[in-house]
Design a protein around this motif. Structure first.
Motif, PDB file in Angstrom:
ATOM      1  N   ALA A 111     -17.644  24.878  -6.951  1.00  0.00           N
ATOM      2  CA  ALA A 111     -16.559  24.480  -7.926  1.00  0.00           C
ATOM      3  C   ALA A 111     -15.314  24.498  -7.491  1.00  0.00           C
ATOM      4  O   ALA A 111     -14.944  25.555  -6.544  1.00  0.00           O
ATOM      5  CB  ALA A 111     -16.824  25.625  -9.096  1.00  0.00           C
ATOM      6  N   ILE A 112     -14.539  23.469  -7.712  1.00  0.00           N
ATOM      7  CA  ILE A 112     -13.141  23.664  -7.225  1.00  0.00           C
ATOM      8  C   ILE A 112     -12.064  23.288  -8.278  1.00  0.00           C
ATOM      9  O   ILE A 112     -12.356  22.514  -9.188  1.00  0.00           O
ATOM     10  CB  ILE A 112     -13.156  22.173  -6.412  1.00  0.00           C
ATOM     11  CG1 ILE A 112     -13.897  22.558  -4.801  1.00  0.00           C
ATOM     12  CG2 ILE A 112     -11.710  21.670  -5.901  1.00  0.00           C
ATOM     13  CD1 ILE A 112     -13.341  23.680  -4.044  1.00  0.00           C
ATOM     14  N   ALA A 113     -10.874  24.112  -8.165  1.00  0.00           N
ATOM     15  CA  ALA A 113     -10.049  24.075  -9.151  1.00  0.00           C
ATOM     16  C   ALA A 113      -8.740  23.171  -8.592  1.00  0.00           C
ATOM     17  O   ALA A 113      -7.846  22.772  -9.320  1.00  0.00           O
ATOM     18  CB  ALA A 113      -9.492  25.387  -9.756  1.00  0.00           C
ATOM     19  N   LEU A 114      -8.623  23.211  -7.443  1.00  0.00           N
ATOM     20  CA  LEU A 114      -7.425  22.699  -6.743  1.00  0.00           C
ATOM     21  C   LEU A 114      -7.706  21.375  -5.646  1.00  0.00           C
ATOM     22  O   LEU A 114      -8.701  21.877  -5.052  1.00  0.00           O
ATOM     23  CB  LEU A 114      -6.577  23.807  -6.110  1.00  0.00           C
ATOM     24  CG  LEU A 114      -6.227  24.925  -6.891  1.00  0.00           C
ATOM     25  CD1 LEU A 114      -5.739  25.970  -6.051  1.00  0.00           C
ATOM     26  CD2 LEU A 114      -5.001  24.417  -7.914  1.00  0.00           C
ATOM     27  N   SER A 115      -6.947  20.765  -5.559  1.00  0.00           N
ATOM     28  CA  SER A 115      -6.989  19.687  -4.608  1.00  0.00           C
ATOM     29  C   SER A 115      -6.563  20.042  -3.172  1.00  0.00           C
ATOM     30  O   SER A 115      -5.804  21.049  -3.235  1.00  0.00           O
ATOM     31  CB  SER A 115      -6.176  18.467  -4.797  1.00  0.00           C
ATOM     32  OG  SER A 115      -4.854  18.511  -4.919  1.00  0.00           O
ATOM     33  N   TRP A 116      -6.865  19.404  -1.896  1.00  0.00           N
ATOM     34  CA  TRP A 116      -6.098  20.008  -0.824  1.00  0.00           C
ATOM     35  C   TRP A 116      -4.698  19.882  -0.928  1.00  0.00           C
ATOM     36  O   TRP A 116      -4.011  20.773  -0.451  1.00  0.00           O
ATOM     37  CB  TRP A 116      -6.736  19.221   0.260  1.00  0.00           C
ATOM     38  CG  TRP A 116      -8.274  19.712   0.813  1.00  0.00           C
ATOM     39  CD1 TRP A 116      -9.468  19.046   0.617  1.00  0.00           C
ATOM     40  CD2 TRP A 116      -8.407  20.852   1.551  1.00  0.00           C
ATOM     41  NE1 TRP A 116     -10.552  19.748   1.199  1.00  0.00           N
ATOM     42  CE2 TRP A 116      -9.794  20.894   1.909  1.00  0.00           C
ATOM     43  CE3 TRP A 116      -7.701  21.829   1.822  1.00  0.00           C
ATOM     44  CZ2 TRP A 116     -10.419  21.804   2.546  1.00  0.00           C
ATOM     45  CZ3 TRP A 116      -8.111  22.929   2.488  1.00  0.00           C
ATOM     46  CH2 TRP A 116      -9.431  23.226   2.890  1.00  0.00           C
ATOM     47  N   ASN A 117      -4.362  18.867  -1.494  1.00  0.00           N
ATOM     48  CA  ASN A 117      -2.747  18.981  -1.610  1.00  0.00           C
ATOM     49  C   ASN A 117      -2.210  19.985  -2.286  1.00  0.00           C
ATOM     50  O   ASN A 117      -1.119  20.622  -1.861  1.00  0.00           O
ATOM     51  CB  ASN A 117      -2.371  17.658  -2.214  1.00  0.00           C
ATOM     52  CG  ASN A 117      -2.355  16.294  -1.521  1.00  0.00           C
ATOM     53  OD1 ASN A 117      -2.478  16.393  -0.247  1.00  0.00           O
ATOM     54  ND2 ASN A 117      -2.266  15.174  -2.089  1.00  0.00           N
ATOM     55  N   ASP A 118      -2.788  20.518  -3.231  1.00  0.00           N
ATOM     56  CA  ASP A 118      -2.556  21.689  -4.261  1.00  0.00           C
ATOM     57  C   ASP A 118      -2.686  22.811  -3.236  1.00  0.00           C
ATOM     58  O   ASP A 118      -1.687  23.617  -3.256  1.00  0.00           O
ATOM     59  CB  ASP A 118      -3.467  21.991  -5.504  1.00  0.00           C
ATOM     60  CG  ASP A 118      -3.339  20.852  -6.449  1.00  0.00           C
ATOM     61  OD1 ASP A 118      -2.177  20.195  -6.370  1.00  0.00           O
ATOM     62  OD2 ASP A 118      -4.240  20.761  -7.201  1.00  0.00           O
ATOM     63  N   GLU A 119      -3.527  22.937  -2.261  1.00  0.00           N
ATOM     64  CA  GLU A 119      -3.903  24.270  -1.431  1.00  0.00           C
ATOM     65  C   GLU A 119      -2.798  24.209  -0.594  1.00  0.00           C
ATOM     66  O   GLU A 119      -2.127  25.414  -0.188  1.00  0.00           O
ATOM     67  CB  GLU A 119      -5.241  24.037  -0.884  1.00  0.00           C
ATOM     68  CG  GLU A 119      -6.228  24.393  -2.098  1.00  0.00           C
ATOM     69  CD  GLU A 119      -7.617  24.684  -1.292  1.00  0.00           C
ATOM     70  OE1 GLU A 119      -7.552  25.697  -0.268  1.00  0.00           O
ATOM     71  OE2 GLU A 119      -8.765  24.179  -1.584  1.00  0.00           O
TER      72      GLU A 119
END
Ligand SMILES: [Zn+2]
Length: 321
Positions: free
Chosen positions: A31-39
């Protein structure tokens, strides 16, 4: 009817916020809440705050450079699993703090305290700690934790419990407004073991003996017995279970690294390039070989009592006692 309607909206909001993705590093769907850009954005924004919160950086540039050199060497291998990891801004920070800890922010920001560095006796141990933290980043463990909270607490819970903003708004902005403690919440047991395994994967890719990983757990365990538990065990728990696993990997999948000159602990290099200079800069701290040996022997004795076979050289020492 109105409540039901709101529930539907909340569920729709959840579906938008949280996705499921296969992680190329671990091969696991998560489960993922954030994109790599967000991270990456979170890491860039939070890194200076964490530095400020935890004593600033160690002032000696050559000591910081050494940690950066080892960290970059490990991080450079992550793109073999997932190309995106070759593009994120990895950064390794040696914090000027006497506590014993290491942690990572999403998006490639890794931290290690001077207190932990002072307990180490070889470069493989340093590589194990940095590799473990790189593993948390590559496996997106914080992202996964945020996504899990979204699932269990619902859309209102996201705002209320996790983000504490008291209203709606942008997930990324809300997360980025969290204090340092948010990033120091502990990982679960499976995440810890997964990061240990990734750490071993990265360190062996660049020629370190994976016994360094086991030795780090021994250091934490012996420090724990000497007094106050090291902070590292609250951010990275389950030491006993982790030691068992590391020992098993070295005996099986990584058996080829033992008694093999291509994989080394790099003790001399660590002492001359790093530890001697660190000890000279912070003489109050006890890093004498005698104390280190004492700590190692103690944890060795303990594993003998428990009937564990030990790893490599330590098993040998145990047998001779
Ligand atoms: Zn961990």
């Amino acid at each position: 009817v109105v409540l039901r309607g709101m529930g539907a909206v909340a569920i729709a909001a959840l579906a938008l916020l949280t996705g499921c993705e296969k992680n190329l590093t671990t091969g696991r769907s998560q489960a993922i809440a954030l994109s790599w850009n967000d991270e990456v954005a979170i890491g860039m924004q939070e890194q200076p705050k964490m530095v400020k919160e935890f004593g600033g950086v160690v002032p000696q540039a050559e000591l910081r450079a050494y940690v950066t050199e080892v960290g970059n060497k490990l991080a450079a291998t992550t793109a073999q699993d997932d190309p995106i990891l070759g593009k994120i801004p990895w950064e390794f920070t040696l914090l000027n703090s006497p506590v014993i800890n290491a942690f990572a922010l999403p998006g490639g920001k890794v931290f290690m305290s001077r207190g932990l560095a002072e307990k180490m006796t070889n470069e493989a141990q340093l590589a194990a700690v940095l590799g473990h933290e790189i593993g948390h980043v590559a496996a997106r463990h914080t992202n996964e934790r945020i996504a899990r909270v979204q699932y269990t607490q619902g859309a209102i819970g996201i705002v209320g419990a996790l983000l504490g903003t008291g209203g709606g708004g942008d997930l990324l902005a809300s997360i980025a407004g969290q204090g340092a403690q948010f990033w120091l919440l502990s990982y679960d047991r499976d995440q810890e073991i997964e990061s240990d395994l990734l750490g071993v994967r990265y360190m062996t890719r660049v020629g370190y003996d994976p016994r360094g990983s086991y030795q780090v757990m021994q250091i934490l365990s012996s420090t724990d017995k000497q007094g106050r538990p090291p902070e590292m065990l609250s951010t990275h728990p389950y030491p006993e279970k982790r030691m068992e696993n590391i020992q098993q990997w070295i005996a099986t999948d990584y058996a080829h690294t033992q008694n093999n000159s291509q994989f080394s602990l790099r003790e001399q290099e660590f002492r001359s390039r790093f530890l001697s200079k660190l000890s000279a800069a912070y003489p109050d701290y006890d890093t004498s070989p005698e104390m280190t040996r004492f700590a190692m022997t103690r944890s060795c004795d303990r594993s003998c009592e428990h009937g564990a076979s030990g790893v490599g050289g330590h098993a040998h020492e145990c047998a001779q006692h």
